[in-house]
Motif scaffolding. Structure first.
Motif, PDB file in Angstrom:
ATOM      1  N   ALA A 110      90.901-133.224 -27.569  1.00  0.00           N
ATOM      2  CA  ALA A 110      89.659-132.478 -27.794  1.00  0.00           C
ATOM      3  C   ALA A 110      89.919-130.985 -27.908  1.00  0.00           C
ATOM      4  O   ALA A 110      89.058-130.234 -28.386  1.00  0.00           O
ATOM      5  N   ASP A 111      91.089-130.519 -27.460  1.00  0.00           N
ATOM      6  CA  ASP A 111      91.413-129.090 -27.488  1.00  0.00           C
ATOM      7  C   ASP A 111      92.298-128.696 -28.663  1.00  0.00           C
ATOM      8  O   ASP A 111      92.622-127.523 -28.827  1.00  0.00           O
ATOM      9  N   ILE A 112      92.698-129.657 -29.468  1.00  0.00           N
ATOM     10  CA  ILE A 112      93.575-129.349 -30.603  1.00  0.00           C
ATOM     11  C   ILE A 112      92.811-128.524 -31.625  1.00  0.00           C
ATOM     12  O   ILE A 112      91.656-128.798 -31.942  1.00  0.00           O
ATOM     13  N   ARG A 113      93.483-127.490 -32.135  1.00  0.00           N
ATOM     14  CA  ARG A 113      92.871-126.642 -33.146  1.00  0.00           C
ATOM     15  C   ARG A 113      93.607-126.806 -34.472  1.00  0.00           C
ATOM     16  O   ARG A 113      94.810-126.583 -34.544  1.00  0.00           O
ATOM     17  N   PRO A 114      92.888-127.180 -35.536  1.00  0.00           N
ATOM     18  CA  PRO A 114      93.523-127.215 -36.851  1.00  0.00           C
ATOM     19  C   PRO A 114      93.773-125.802 -37.353  1.00  0.00           C
ATOM     20  O   PRO A 114      93.463-124.815 -36.674  1.00  0.00           O
ATOM     21  N   ALA A 115      94.333-125.663 -38.545  1.00  0.00           N
ATOM     22  CA  ALA A 115      94.712-124.353 -39.075  1.00  0.00           C
ATOM     23  C   ALA A 115      93.522-123.413 -39.198  1.00  0.00           C
ATOM     24  O   ALA A 115      93.673-122.192 -39.129  1.00  0.00           O
ATOM     25  N   SER A 116      92.321-123.972 -39.350  1.00  0.00           N
ATOM     26  CA  SER A 116      91.120-123.133 -39.478  1.00  0.00           C
ATOM     27  C   SER A 116      90.815-122.362 -38.202  1.00  0.00           C
ATOM     28  O   SER A 116      90.075-121.382 -38.220  1.00  0.00           O
ATOM     29  N   GLY A 117      91.385-122.801 -37.070  1.00  0.00           N
ATOM     30  CA  GLY A 117      91.159-122.131 -35.797  1.00  0.00           C
ATOM     31  C   GLY A 117      90.007-122.713 -35.014  1.00  0.00           C
ATOM     32  O   GLY A 117      89.874-122.453 -33.819  1.00  0.00           O
ATOM     33  N   ALA A 118      89.154-123.491 -35.645  1.00  0.00           N
ATOM     34  CA  ALA A 118      88.027-124.106 -34.948  1.00  0.00           C
ATOM     35  C   ALA A 118      88.502-125.311 -34.145  1.00  0.00           C
ATOM     36  O   ALA A 118      89.482-125.959 -34.496  1.00  0.00           O
ATOM     37  N   LEU A 119      87.797-125.593 -33.064  1.00  0.00           N
ATOM     38  CA  LEU A 119      88.113-126.803 -32.320  1.00  0.00           C
ATOM     39  C   LEU A 119      87.873-128.022 -33.189  1.00  0.00           C
ATOM     40  O   LEU A 119      86.986-128.026 -34.045  1.00  0.00           O
ATOM     41  N   CYS A 120      88.662-129.054 -32.994  1.00  0.00           N
ATOM     42  CA  CYS A 120      88.400-130.283 -33.728  1.00  0.00           C
ATOM     43  C   CYS A 120      87.085-130.891 -33.232  1.00  0.00           C
ATOM     44  O   CYS A 120      86.579-130.525 -32.175  1.00  0.00           O
ATOM     45  N   SER A 121      86.539-131.792 -34.011  1.00  0.00           N
ATOM     46  CA  SER A 121      85.223-132.360 -33.707  1.00  0.00           C
ATOM     47  C   SER A 121      85.374-133.761 -33.129  1.00  0.00           C
ATOM     48  O   SER A 121      85.586-134.733 -33.869  1.00  0.00           O
ATOM     49  N   SER A 122      85.266-133.886 -31.823  1.00  0.00           N
ATOM     50  CA  SER A 122      85.383-135.189 -31.169  1.00  0.00           C
ATOM     51  C   SER A 122      84.159-136.041 -31.496  1.00  0.00           C
ATOM     52  O   SER A 122      83.031-135.540 -31.553  1.00  0.00           O
ATOM     53  N   VAL A 123      84.409-137.332 -31.687  1.00  0.00           N
ATOM     54  CA  VAL A 123      83.351-138.235 -32.153  1.00  0.00           C
ATOM     55  C   VAL A 123      83.226-139.414 -31.197  1.00  0.00           C
ATOM     56  O   VAL A 123      84.226-139.954 -30.703  1.00  0.00           O
ATOM     57  N   LEU A 124      81.990-139.841 -30.980  1.00  0.00           N
ATOM     58  CA  LEU A 124      81.675-140.976 -30.121  1.00  0.00           C
ATOM     59  C   LEU A 124      80.879-142.002 -30.915  1.00  0.00           C
ATOM     60  O   LEU A 124      79.958-141.636 -31.654  1.00  0.00           O
ATOM     61  N   ILE A 125      81.248-143.261 -30.783  1.00  0.00           N
ATOM     62  CA  ILE A 125      80.432-144.347 -31.343  1.00  0.00           C
ATOM     63  C   ILE A 125      79.554-144.877 -30.213  1.00  0.00           C
ATOM     64  O   ILE A 125      80.065-145.488 -29.263  1.00  0.00           O
TER      65      ILE A 125
END
Length: 249
Positions: free
Chosen positions: A203-218
């Motif tokens: 949940a804390d990984i940042r892609p190159a854009s610098g934004a936090l990744c978007s965790s998803v729940l079903i």
């Protein structure tokens, strides 16, 4: 060639069944070494197609019961294809990413769903099950032969190859329900191991854009703890590829 039980370090694998072997001959004929036909096999339109494909491509079609005694002793398999393992690296497209998958049947079923929803690129983070295990090949119903796939030694190595991908890990921490998430291409749908799921730090990984990744729940009812990996992945792929607002390359 000598028929032996499949080993992960082998250069070749097997398709156990008529449908699988025909799909192999259609999609990856250059990899096929030979085909075995059981003496107990009945003639049919499928058998005629199998023989025709072998003939067109100059592939030996041999009658042998011994191969079936070694590879499929239950007696419900009448055709076996022997093929060389092949390389088909993922492309710069939308990806499904599996982190440490451990079950051959699961990964085979997931590949089948991938092809069903038009997703042809699969990244797998080690340690992980072998895509060429005959159990995975059989569960895929031939979908493996349509896939582009790459194994990575770490998720960091995957991100290095695809730094601009938008990351969507499926997990509980800092997540939003799937129907509230806008999936932006190029996307990576990320799933963890069948038993443990993804580590919290995803949940804390940042892609190159610098934004936090978007965790998803079903969302599911409180009557069960979680969904089977194959079901969760299929729901995610349906949601992402089926919604009009989803942008895909």
């Amino acid at each position: 060639m000598k028929i032996t039980r499949y080993k992960h370090n082998s250069d070749f694998s097997y398709t156990l069944g008529m449908t699988l072997t025909i799909e192999l001959l259609r999609c990856r004929p250059e990899t096929v070494i030979q085909v075995y036909i059981s003496p107990r096999a009945q003639e049919s339109e499928a058998m005629q197609e199998l023989r025709a494909l072998c003939g067109q491509r100059g592939i030996p079609a041999l009658e042998s019961e011994k191969a079936f005694n070694i590879l499929s002793p239950k007696g419900n398999c009448f055709v076996i294809g022997v093929f060389r393992k092949f390389s088909a690296p993922v492309r710069r497209d939308c990806h499904l990413v599996l982190v440490n998958p451990s079950d051959a049947g699961n990964i085979g079923n997931i590949m089948r769903s991938c092809i069903g929803f038009g997703i042809t690129d699969l990244a797998v983070v080690r340690p992980a099950v072998d895509l060429f295990d005959p159990k995975a090949v059989r569960a895929s119903m031939g979908a493996l032969f349509h896939m582009h796939f790459t194994y990575y030694d770490s998720f960091a190595a995957y991100m290095k190859d695809f730094p601009d991908h938008n990351l969507y890990p499926f997990m509980l921490r800092r997540s939003r329900p799937i129907h509230e998430v806008e999936f932006k291409a190029p996307w990576s749908l990320i799933f963890g191991n069948e038993a443990a799921g993804l580590p919290d730090d995803f949940a804390d990984i940042r892609p190159a854009s610098g934004a936090l990744c978007s965790s998803v729940l079903i969302p599911i009812s409180g009557n069960i703890d979680s969904l089977n990996l194959t079901i969760a992945a299929a729901i995610a792929m349906y949601e992402v590829t089926g919604r009009p607002q989803t942008v895909r390359r």
